[in-house]
Structure formats: structure tokens, C-alpha cells
Scaffold this motif. Structure first.
Motif, PDB file in Angstrom:
ATOM      1  N   ALA A 127       0.817  -1.215   0.000  1.00 55.15           N
ATOM      2  CA  ALA A 127       0.000   0.000   0.000  1.00 55.15           C
ATOM      3  C   ALA A 127       0.851   1.265   0.000  1.00 55.15           C
ATOM      4  N   ILE A 128       2.002   1.219   0.673  1.00 57.81           N
ATOM      5  CA  ILE A 128       2.846   2.412   0.790  1.00 57.81           C
ATOM      6  C   ILE A 128       3.925   2.460  -0.288  1.00 57.81           C
ATOM      7  N   CYS A 129       4.546   1.319  -0.564  1.00 60.76           N
ATOM      8  CA  CYS A 129       5.680   1.300  -1.497  1.00 60.76           C
ATOM      9  C   CYS A 129       5.267   1.102  -2.946  1.00 60.76           C
ATOM     10  N   ASN A 130       4.094   0.531  -3.173  1.00 59.54           N
ATOM     11  CA  ASN A 130       3.662   0.276  -4.548  1.00 59.54           C
ATOM     12  C   ASN A 130       2.158   0.509  -4.674  1.00 59.54           C
ATOM     13  N   PRO A 131       1.679   1.706  -4.327  1.00 69.58           N
ATOM     14  CA  PRO A 131       0.226   1.929  -4.245  1.00 69.58           C
ATOM     15  C   PRO A 131      -0.522   1.769  -5.568  1.00 69.58           C
ATOM     16  N   LEU A 132       0.133   2.088  -6.677  1.00 69.29           N
ATOM     17  CA  LEU A 132      -0.542   2.003  -7.971  1.00 69.29           C
ATOM     18  C   LEU A 132      -0.855   0.565  -8.370  1.00 69.29           C
ATOM     19  N   ARG A 133      -0.098  -0.369  -7.840  1.00 68.08           N
ATOM     20  CA  ARG A 133      -0.318  -1.786  -8.180  1.00 68.08           C
ATOM     21  C   ARG A 133      -0.991  -2.558  -7.044  1.00 68.08           C
ATOM     22  N   TYR A 134      -1.470  -1.817  -6.036  1.00 72.14           N
ATOM     23  CA  TYR A 134      -2.056  -2.480  -4.857  1.00 72.14           C
ATOM     24  C   TYR A 134      -3.217  -3.397  -5.244  1.00 72.14           C
ATOM     25  N   ASN A 135      -4.139  -2.874  -6.061  1.00 74.98           N
ATOM     26  CA  ASN A 135      -5.337  -3.652  -6.405  1.00 74.98           C
ATOM     27  C   ASN A 135      -5.040  -4.863  -7.279  1.00 74.98           C
ATOM     28  N   THR A 136      -3.933  -4.827  -7.984  1.00 77.67           N
ATOM     29  CA  THR A 136      -3.586  -5.983  -8.829  1.00 77.67           C
ATOM     30  C   THR A 136      -2.738  -7.003  -8.061  1.00 77.67           C
ATOM     31  N   ILE A 137      -1.937  -6.538  -7.116  1.00 74.37           N
ATOM     32  CA  ILE A 137      -1.094  -7.457  -6.348  1.00 74.37           C
ATOM     33  C   ILE A 137      -1.900  -8.150  -5.254  1.00 74.37           C
ATOM     34  N   LEU A 138      -2.671  -7.374  -4.507  1.00 74.67           N
ATOM     35  CA  LEU A 138      -3.424  -7.927  -3.377  1.00 74.67           C
ATOM     36  C   LEU A 138      -4.913  -7.955  -3.704  1.00 74.67           C
ATOM     37  N   THR A 139      -5.329  -9.026  -4.358  1.00 76.34           N
ATOM     38  CA  THR A 139      -6.745  -9.244  -4.624  1.00 76.34           C
ATOM     39  C   THR A 139      -7.339 -10.067  -3.479  1.00 76.34           C
ATOM     40  N   ASN A 140      -8.667 -10.098  -3.422  1.00 76.89           N
ATOM     41  CA  ASN A 140      -9.332 -10.879  -2.369  1.00 76.89           C
ATOM     42  C   ASN A 140      -8.995 -12.365  -2.471  1.00 76.89           C
ATOM     43  N   SER A 141      -8.935 -12.874  -3.676  1.00 74.21           N
ATOM     44  CA  SER A 141      -8.623 -14.296  -3.850  1.00 74.21           C
ATOM     45  C   SER A 141      -7.196 -14.602  -3.416  1.00 74.21           C
ATOM     46  N   ARG A 142      -6.280 -13.675  -3.665  1.00 80.81           N
ATOM     47  CA  ARG A 142      -4.893 -13.896  -3.251  1.00 80.81           C
ATOM     48  C   ARG A 142      -4.767 -13.865  -1.731  1.00 80.81           C
ATOM     49  N   ILE A 143      -5.519 -12.978  -1.086  1.00 82.24           N
ATOM     50  CA  ILE A 143      -5.524 -12.938   0.376  1.00 82.24           C
ATOM     51  C   ILE A 143      -6.059 -14.249   0.934  1.00 82.24           C
ATOM     52  N   ALA A 144      -7.129 -14.769   0.311  1.00 77.38           N
ATOM     53  CA  ALA A 144      -7.702 -16.042   0.764  1.00 77.38           C
ATOM     54  C   ALA A 144      -6.690 -17.177   0.614  1.00 77.38           C
ATOM     55  N   LYS A 145      -5.942 -17.166  -0.488  1.00 72.88           N
ATOM     56  CA  LYS A 145      -4.926 -18.203  -0.701  1.00 72.88           C
ATOM     57  C   LYS A 145      -3.795 -18.093   0.319  1.00 72.88           C
ATOM     58  N   LEU A 146      -3.388 -16.858   0.631  1.00 71.66           N
ATOM     59  CA  LEU A 146      -2.350 -16.663   1.643  1.00 71.66           C
ATOM     60  C   LEU A 146      -2.829 -17.142   3.013  1.00 71.66           C
ATOM     61  N   GLY A 147      -4.111 -16.896   3.312  1.00 73.34           N
ATOM     62  CA  GLY A 147      -4.673 -17.394   4.564  1.00 73.34           C
ATOM     63  C   GLY A 147      -4.682 -18.900   4.621  1.00 73.34           C
ATOM     64  N   LEU A 148      -5.017 -19.549   3.499  1.00 73.68           N
ATOM     65  CA  LEU A 148      -5.019 -21.011   3.445  1.00 73.68           C
ATOM     66  C   LEU A 148      -3.618 -21.569   3.618  1.00 73.68           C
ATOM     67  N   VAL A 149      -2.644 -20.925   2.986  1.00 77.42           N
ATOM     68  CA  VAL A 149      -1.244 -21.343   3.142  1.00 77.42           C
ATOM     69  C   VAL A 149      -0.810 -21.225   4.598  1.00 77.42           C
ATOM     70  N   GLY A 150      -1.212 -20.126   5.248  1.00 80.72           N
ATOM     71  CA  GLY A 150      -0.870 -19.941   6.655  1.00 80.72           C
ATOM     72  C   GLY A 150      -1.482 -21.014   7.538  1.00 80.72           C
ATOM     73  N   LEU A 151      -2.721 -21.402   7.241  1.00 82.39           N
ATOM     74  CA  LEU A 151      -3.386 -22.456   8.023  1.00 82.39           C
ATOM     75  C   LEU A 151      -2.705 -23.802   7.817  1.00 82.39           C
ATOM     76  N   ILE A 152      -2.379 -24.126   6.571  1.00 78.98           N
ATOM     77  CA  ILE A 152      -1.702 -25.399   6.286  1.00 78.98           C
ATOM     78  C   ILE A 152      -0.348 -25.442   6.974  1.00 78.98           C
TER      79      ILE A 152
END
Length: 312
Positions: A127-152
């Protein structure tokens, strides 16, 4: 004939004594326990409810807040109900299977929370270092996948702990000077060699705490470097202001847990009731304060919560 009627005896249950040395004050101690737990449930359930209801809050940061709320509820719920049974009804007994199950879920939730805090740090970095690409880098589906990886990761890392403990033979003294089943507290009751358990506990501390803290520290080094490159003072304050909530939550989560880990292994001179109190601190206070901190700092979330709580 009597030999044919013999059946394997059930393992003797463990005894959780609560806070050692303060047994007479358990009723009074239960008041903050119950109060903090109720506030924790109300605050975190409210966050989950509001984010699920409001389409405008279906953003990566708020999804991470929901993950944090789930870990907060899971962490305190795995400990507080049993602790209150000890304080109120003196129900100190817990089966070996129940003890190992409680320990497993508690450590899984803590490892999962650590993964969520790392993802939050990455969110702030983007959000701070690359704000213009925030919406493309951190999508809702990617957050969900990161959460699943953390749980596993949490399940795979913690699963060997109860397995290793279940192979130990325990001495006659089954008393655990705690309000809950903690890995090393259970291992120390064994009559056998617990070197493997100690080493694996150290491995978990390195894999979870040290590696995650390193990633968080790296994120903030890059964030601070990016902020310092900005010439406007207001921009400095705005950039730092977006990180204060995460920093507060991170300090509240990691500081008492690291202290508890160190005192469990090396703090033989520290009084038992001090160690147990600190161990319960990070299971009760941060989960209660996290939704309050983010509610105060996030104007959008605060307004949506007010929409439901201030209705006539």
C-alpha cells in the motif's frame, strides 16, 4: 479366570491447578477473565458480522481483519472456558486426549495469527511502497490463498507436537501448574527423555516466531525507507499512521508470547504465578483489544459498525 477379565486401564487424567499460589483468589481472578472474554467475543463477532454484511468492506485489509478476528476468538476460546471451570467449579481434571487436543488447537491458532500479521505487514508494504499496483497485487482471492497457506503451515508445523507427547510415559504426578495445556508444561511431567520435545519446540519458535518477525521487520525497513524518500512532512505522517494499528497489534501479540516462551524454558527463578499470568495475558488481552484498535483507526469500519450499533 480373573486374568481374562482384565482390560487396559485408561491413562490417568491431568490436573490443571489454575494459577499456582493464588488458588484462594480464583473467584476474583475469574472476573477479569470472563469480562475480557465477553468483550473479545462481542468485538470480534461484530467485526465479522459488519464486514460480511457490507459489500464496500470486501477489501483485502478487511478480509485480513476477519482472519485476525477468527484467530482471536479461537485463541481465547481454546483456553478461557476451561479456565473458568477451574475458577468457578474447581473442575481441574482434563483427559490426556483433551489436553493434547487443547494444546494442538492453541498452538495452531497462534501460528495462524502470526501468519496473518505477516500478511498484514506485506499489505502495508504494498500500500505504501507500490500503491498504484495495490489492487492488482493484493486481490481478495490472493488474500484467501495466503490465509489457506498460513493455516496449512500452522497445522503441519504443530501436528508433531501432540504426536511426540503421546509417545511419552508420564510420572505419577500429573499436576500442570497452568490454566491450560502448554507444550513444555506437559512435556516436563514425563519420566523419560524429552530432548526431542525441547528441540522441536525450539524449531517451532524459529520457524514461526523468528522467521515471521524477520519478514515483518524487513517489510517495515522497506516501508520506512519509502516514507523517508517522500519530501512532504504530511505524507510522512499519513504513511506512518496507516501502520500504527498493525504495529500495536503486533507488539501486543509477540511481546508477551516471547516472554512466556523464554520464562518457560529459562526462567526458573521467576515465580509460577507470574509466568502463568503473563501466559494468560497474551491469550486474553490482545484478542480483546485488536477489534478496538482497528475500529478506532479505520474510519470506514468505524462508520459501518456505528451504522448497526446506533440504529434506533
Amino acid at each position: 479366570m480373573a486374568a481374562f477379565n482384565l482390560t487396559p486401564s485408561e491413562p490417568s487424567p491431568f490436573i490443571l491447578i489454575g494459577i499456582p499460589g493464588l488458588e484462594a483468589a480464583h473467584i476474583w481472578i475469574s472476573i477479569p477473565f470472563a469480562t475480557f472474554y465477553i468483550i473479545n467475543l462481542l468485538g470480534n463477532v461484530m467485526v465479522l458480522f459488519v464486514v460480511s454484511k457490507e459489500q464496500t468492506l470486501h477489501k483485502p485489509m478487511h478480509l485480513l481483519l476477519c482472519m485476525l478476528a477468527l484467530t482471536d476468538i479461537g485463541m481465547s476460546t481454546s483456553v478461557v472456558p476451561k479456565a473458568l471451570c477451574i475458577f468457578w467449579f474447581n473442575l481441574t481434571s482434563i483427559t490426556v486426549g483433551g489436553c493434547l487436543t487443547q494444546m494442538f488447537f492453541l498452538h495452531v491458532v497462534f501460528a495462524m495469527q502470526s501468519a496473518v500479521l505477516v500478511t498484514m505487514a506485506f499489505d502495508r508494504y504494498v500500500a505504501i511502497c507500490n500503491p498504484l499496483r495495490y489492487n492488482t497485487i493484493l486481490t481478495n482471492s490472493r488474500i484467501a490463498k495466503l490465509g489457506l497457506v498460513g493455516l496449512i503451515r500452522a497445522v503441519l508445523v504443530v501436528l508433531p507436537m501432540p504426536v511426540l507427547l503421546s509417545r511419552l510415559s508420564f510420572c505419577a504426578n500429573h499436576i500442570i501448574p497452568q490454566t491450560h495445556c502448554e507444550h513444555m508444561a506437559v512435556a516436563k511431567m514425563s519420566c523419560g527423555d524429552i530432548t526431542v520435545n525441547r528441540m522441536y519446540g525450539l524449531v517451532i519458535a524459529i520457524v514461526v516466531n523468528v522467521s515471521d518477525l524477520t519478514l515483518i521487520a524487513l517489510s517495515y525497513v522497506l516501508i520506512i525507507r519509502a516514507i523517508l524518500r517522500i519530501s512532504f512532512k504530511k505524507a510522512h505522517q499519513k504513511g506512518l499512521n496507516t501502520c500504527t494499528s498493525h504495529i500495536c497489534v503486533m507488539l501486543m501479540s509477540y511481546t508477551p508470547s516471547v516472554f512466556s516462551y523464554l520464562t518457560q524454558r529459562f526462567g526458573q527463578g521467576i515465580a509460577s504465578h507470574v509466568h502463568v499470568t503473563v501466559a494468560n495475558f497474551y491469550l486474553l488481552v490482545p484478542p480483546m483489544l485488536n477489534p478496538i484498535i482497528y475500529g478506532v483507526k479505520s474510519k470506514e469500519l468505524r462508520e459501518k459498525v456505528g451504522k448497526y450499533t446506533c440504529r434506533r
